[in-house]
Design an enzyme around this catalytic site. Sequence first.
Site, short mmCIF file in Angstrom:
data_model
loop_
_atom_site.label_atom_id
_atom_site.label_comp_id
_atom_site.label_asym_id
_atom_site.label_seq_id
_atom_site.Cartn_x
_atom_site.Cartn_y
_atom_site.Cartn_z
N CYS A 43 -20.12 -12.47 9.24
CA CYS A 43 -20.18 -11.83 10.55
C CYS A 43 -19.86 -10.35 10.39
CB CYS A 43 -19.24 -12.52 11.54
SG CYS A 43 -17.50 -12.14 11.37
N CYS A 46 -16.06 -9.16 10.58
CA CYS A 46 -15.22 -9.49 9.41
C CYS A 46 -15.56 -8.60 8.23
CB CYS A 46 -15.42 -10.96 9.02
SG CYS A 46 -14.53 -12.13 10.07
N CYS A 186 1.34 8.80 -12.38
CA CYS A 186 1.67 7.49 -12.94
C CYS A 186 1.88 7.63 -14.44
CB CYS A 186 0.54 6.50 -12.65
SG CYS A 186 0.69 4.92 -13.53
N CYS A 199 11.33 3.34 -0.51
CA CYS A 199 11.73 2.68 -1.75
C CYS A 199 11.35 3.51 -2.97
CB CYS A 199 11.07 1.31 -1.81
SG CYS A 199 11.57 0.34 -3.25
N CYS A 212 9.96 3.35 -11.80
CA CYS A 212 10.97 4.03 -10.99
C CYS A 212 10.47 5.44 -10.68
CB CYS A 212 12.30 4.07 -11.73
SG CYS A 212 13.56 5.10 -10.92
N CYS A 233 19.94 6.42 -12.12
CA CYS A 233 19.23 5.98 -10.91
C CYS A 233 20.05 4.98 -10.09
CB CYS A 233 17.88 5.36 -11.28
SG CYS A 233 16.76 6.49 -12.13
#
Length: 293
Positions: A43, A46, A186, A199, A212, A233
Amino acid sequence: MSSSRYEPSWDVDLAPLLSCKLCLGEFPLEQMTTISQCQCIFCSLCLKQYVELLIKEGLETAISCPDSACPKQGHLLENEIECMVAGEVMQHYKRLQFEREVLLDPCRTWCPSSSCQAVCQLNEAEVQLPQPVQCPECSLRFCSACRADCHTGQACQEMLPITTFLPGENGSNLKSQEDEAPIKRCPKCKVYIERDEGCAQMMCKNCKHAFCWYCLESLDDDFLLIHYDKGPCRNKLGHSRASVIWHRTQVVGIFAGFGLLLLVASPFLLLATPFVLCCKCKCKRGDDDPLPT
């Protein structure tokens, strides 16, 4: 006087309804969309929500058919995506495609300055070696391997945190500002990641590497987040102590549940093993017996 009988009309639209594999609803053909590569049909609502979710989350640049059992493993074409999403969503999709192309191109790299983000060209003859690169937009000179200030004649310091910096900054003040840097790379795939707040446990959307934010140490195997209980940390996770304890309780409960399930099921497995082996041996012996003549 003539009388005529009333004959009711039974002209009812009997067009068949088609089932959507995503929401399991049934809709007429005009409310369905077919993927041209694999001919799977869903559909329109969706499929639109599925495509927008993948684009906004940056999960995929090649949007595959949402049916996991699709025999042809089809993908949506760019014109199909453009017909079902808004203009700003399509611009974001094209931006993701371009970033992916640069990431996979060994002869191109991004300027590490967070205020620039231009694409820099590398020397094709020396693409496998560290080389000095100068950004064509902001004139920043940096090393193609470690992304730090250009250090001709010196080895790259791979252990330094991979953070972005502004033109004119040097390595001395970069180290003192690394915790507050809003954009970092990264440590595994080197793509840019921006963190506003919250976080400190980060996960790269590109390679799914968990690390981290402050020291860039890998957290792939640290299910209990012990990393934030000691060292530089400590207490920097960004959550209350109660929420951390609750998280650890859930993780321990999951592992304990699997262990208990295995412990309970092990006697039944031991009892069932001889029967399974006997059945297999009997079937094999029956296959080896010659047919009667």
